[in-house]
Design an enzyme around this catalytic site. Structure first.
Site, PDB file in Angstrom:
ATOM      1  N   HIS A  87      31.058 -57.348 -13.651  1.00 49.80           N
ATOM      2  CA  HIS A  87      30.352 -58.665 -13.347  1.00 49.80           C
ATOM      3  C   HIS A  87      31.702 -59.596 -13.016  1.00 49.80           C
ATOM      4  CE1 HIS A  87      26.894 -62.020 -14.391  1.00 49.80           C
ATOM      5  NE2 HIS A  87      27.928 -62.593 -13.582  1.00 49.80           N
ATOM      6  N   TYR A 112      18.096 -68.432  -8.070  1.00 50.90           N
ATOM      7  CA  TYR A 112      18.219 -69.609  -8.557  1.00 50.90           C
ATOM      8  C   TYR A 112      17.639 -70.759  -7.414  1.00 50.90           C
ATOM      9  CZ  TYR A 112      21.655 -67.854 -11.984  1.00 50.90           C
ATOM     10  OH  TYR A 112      21.924 -67.165 -13.158  1.00 50.90           O
ATOM     11  N   GLU A 138      18.447 -62.671 -13.609  1.00 50.26           N
ATOM     12  CA  GLU A 138      18.911 -63.961 -13.689  1.00 50.26           C
ATOM     13  C   GLU A 138      18.063 -64.933 -13.247  1.00 50.26           C
ATOM     14  OE1 GLU A 138      23.237 -64.768 -12.881  1.00 50.26           O
ATOM     15  OE2 GLU A 138      23.891 -62.714 -13.693  1.00 50.26           O
TER      16      GLU A 138
HETATM   17  C1  BGC Z   1      26.067 -65.211 -11.714  1.00 53.96           C
HETATM   18  C2  BGC Z   1      26.557 -66.112 -13.148  1.00 53.96           C
HETATM   19  C3  BGC Z   1      26.503 -67.286 -13.001  1.00 53.96           C
HETATM   20  C4  BGC Z   1      25.262 -67.796 -12.559  1.00 53.96           C
HETATM   21  C5  BGC Z   1      25.257 -69.405 -12.329  1.00 53.96           C
HETATM   22  C6  BGC Z   1      25.342 -66.210 -10.928  1.00 53.96           C
HETATM   23  O1  BGC Z   1      25.724 -66.184  -9.639  1.00 53.96           O
HETATM   24  O2  BGC Z   1      25.893 -63.964 -12.024  1.00 53.96           O
HETATM   25  O3  BGC Z   1      27.593 -65.451 -13.664  1.00 53.96           O
HETATM   26  O4  BGC Z   1      27.084 -67.910 -14.259  1.00 53.96           O
HETATM   27  O5  BGC Z   1      24.790 -67.179 -11.352  1.00 53.96           O
HETATM   28  O6  BGC Z   1      25.996 -69.890 -11.383  1.00 53.96           O
END
Ligand code: BGC
Length: 451
Positions: free
Chosen positions: A123, A295, A353
């Site tokens: 990572h 995200y 994530e």
């Molecule tokens: C990553 C994390 C980061 C998160 C928020 C992802 O790109 O894996 O390490 O903190 O997004 O930006």
């Protein structure tokens, strides 16, 4: 009784994620070698507010307490990453037993508390000693990575049921080699495709090592951000196609199809090398699952001045944006998962994530921290996830980003993604309202979302 509409399939896996440099602190303790993030963070001007990972969440020393935070949420699994330079201070060769032991103790602690470990090998915190040898630009890195992976599999595969080779190779090459905002801070169009290609060769070599030494599951984690055209003009549609190929297909295609999308040559021009056929056999290894980090989305418009994509994102009016400037757009999660299935086939998927940074109010006297925007984000995205399952996506689990507030890379501690609030002066952890909702989601397997 009718089945509540947002209940998830039986056995759905609920977890939370972190990464080594963002939470551990003590980066040089017990014989660890420096990583490129240690160097980058200690280079003046690279980090907001001069923040570093020297202490971060002090998880290296507080991991037992942190496992109790996970247990309080009812997590089934915890996704963490291993700092390569703790285990192999020079990146290859000599093993540092104390570094290895930290991860072994963490894994035992998780298992004693009924939490399944999910370990990511890389990572972003490359050993600095390997960067000195060319880092991701040196083709030998595929062997270096496989050697490190083998050390970890031999030490922990008896207790770790799920592994990933890399986290978000796109960010490493875009931030680390093309635009320079992240370690190792290069800005070079000629390097970025080579770094990207070697990342995927390393991932392939790591998976091969797993087939020889491991007996559970291994996969790779991509960040996928769906792209939508700003208008139906031919220029905007072509710009959207380029942006999508660059971010979403540049890594998943060589890993899962053994090829590169043609748009990359269009984007990089003379900086795009013709990679040997055999390399694409190495990148294209069978995975047991793919992890997707989701995200936000981007609405894309043509702009001939934008380097190197000739495409820019367009801000959407009347939409909520997080503190990292990302639009809250949950439909993109459903679209991403169905696109992924259509393009790459019926591979078991995890959301590895998903989360949001918003300003948090100070912790109230009664220990409550209300974070309505984050709570709303979680609710909406879990519903969108459920819609993807209804549409036939083979989704096995979800990991919230992040277990606790942490070092948001070069943005330092200014962006808070945690389920738990961290006071970085005292290391006090406090559950946010979102943590409470997430615990109820886990307990009811999504049923609480019907309310
Ligand atoms: C990553 C994390 C980061 C998160 C928020 C992802 O790109 O894996 O390490 O903190 O997004 O930006």
């Amino acid at each position: 009784m009718t089945r509540p509409s947002f209940r998830f399939p039986d056995g759905f896996h609920w977890g939370a994620a972190t990464s080594a440099y963002q939470i551990e602190g003590s980066p040089l303790a017990d014989g660890a070698g420096p990583s490129i993030w240690q160097r980058f963070a200690h280079t003046p001007g690279m980090m907001s507010n001069g923040d570093t990972g020297d202490i971060a969440c002090d998880h290296y020393r507080r991991y037992k307490d942190d496992v109790q935070l996970m247990k309080a949420l009812g997590l089934h699994g915890y996704r963490f990453s291993i700092n390569w330079a703790r285990v192999l201070p020079e990146g290859t060769g000599r093993i540092n037993p104390k570094g290895l032991d930290f991860y072994s103790r963490l894994v035992d602690q998780l298992l004693e508390n009924g939490i399944a470990p999910n370990a990511t090998l890389f990572h972003w915190d490359l050993p600095a000693a390997l960067d000195d040898r060319g880092g991701w630009l040196n083709r030998d890195i595929a062997h270096w990575f496989a050697e490190y992976a083998e050390v970890m599999f031999k030490a922990l595969d008896d207790r770790v049921p799920r592994w990933a080779t890399l986290n978000e190779p796109w960010v490493v090459t875009d931030g680390g080699y093309l635009h320079g905002a992240l370690a190792p801070g290069h800005r070079n169009k000629y390097e970025a495709p080579i770094a990207a290609h070697n990342l995927m060769r390393a991932s392939g070599a790591g998976i091969q090592a797993y087939r020889a030494h491991g007996k559970h599951e291994i996969g790779v984690v991509f960040n996928i951000e769906p792209k939508y055209p700003h208008s139906d003009s031919a220029e905007d549609v072509a710009a959207t196609r380029r942006a999508h190929a660059y971010m979403n297909q540049q890594f998943a295609d060589p890993a899962l199809l053994g090829s590169y999308p043609p748009e990359l040559k269009e984007i990089f021009g003379d900086a795009w090398p013709d990679f040997p056929e055999d390399d694409l056999k190495l990148t294209n290894q069978k995975v047991d699952f793919v992890g997707i980090n989701y995200y936000t989305r981007a609405v894309v418009k043509h702009d001939s001045n934008a380097y190197p994509l000739k495409a820019v994102p367009v801000r959407q009016p009347n939409k909520t944006y997080t503190e990292t400037g990302w639009e809250v757009f949950e439909q993109g999660l459903t679209d991403t998962l169905t696109w992924f299935k259509d393009r790459y086939g019926d591979i078991p998927l995890y959301i590895t994530e998903n989360g949001s940074a918003f300003y948090d109010p100070p912790v109230a006297e009664n220990g409550v921290l209300d974070d309505p925007l984050r709570t709303n984000y979680l609710r909406k995205h879990l519903k969108a996830l459920h819609r993807a399952i209804d549409a036939g996506v083979n989704l096995k689990g979800y990991y919230a980003w992040s277990l606790m507030d942490n070092l948001e890379w070069s943005l330092g501690f200014s962006k808070r993604f945690g389920l738990y609030h961290v006071d970085f002066a005292t290391q006090q952890r406090t559950p946010k309202a979102t943590a409470k909702l997430y615990a109820q989601v886990i307990e009811s397997n999504g049923g609480v979302l019907d309310e």
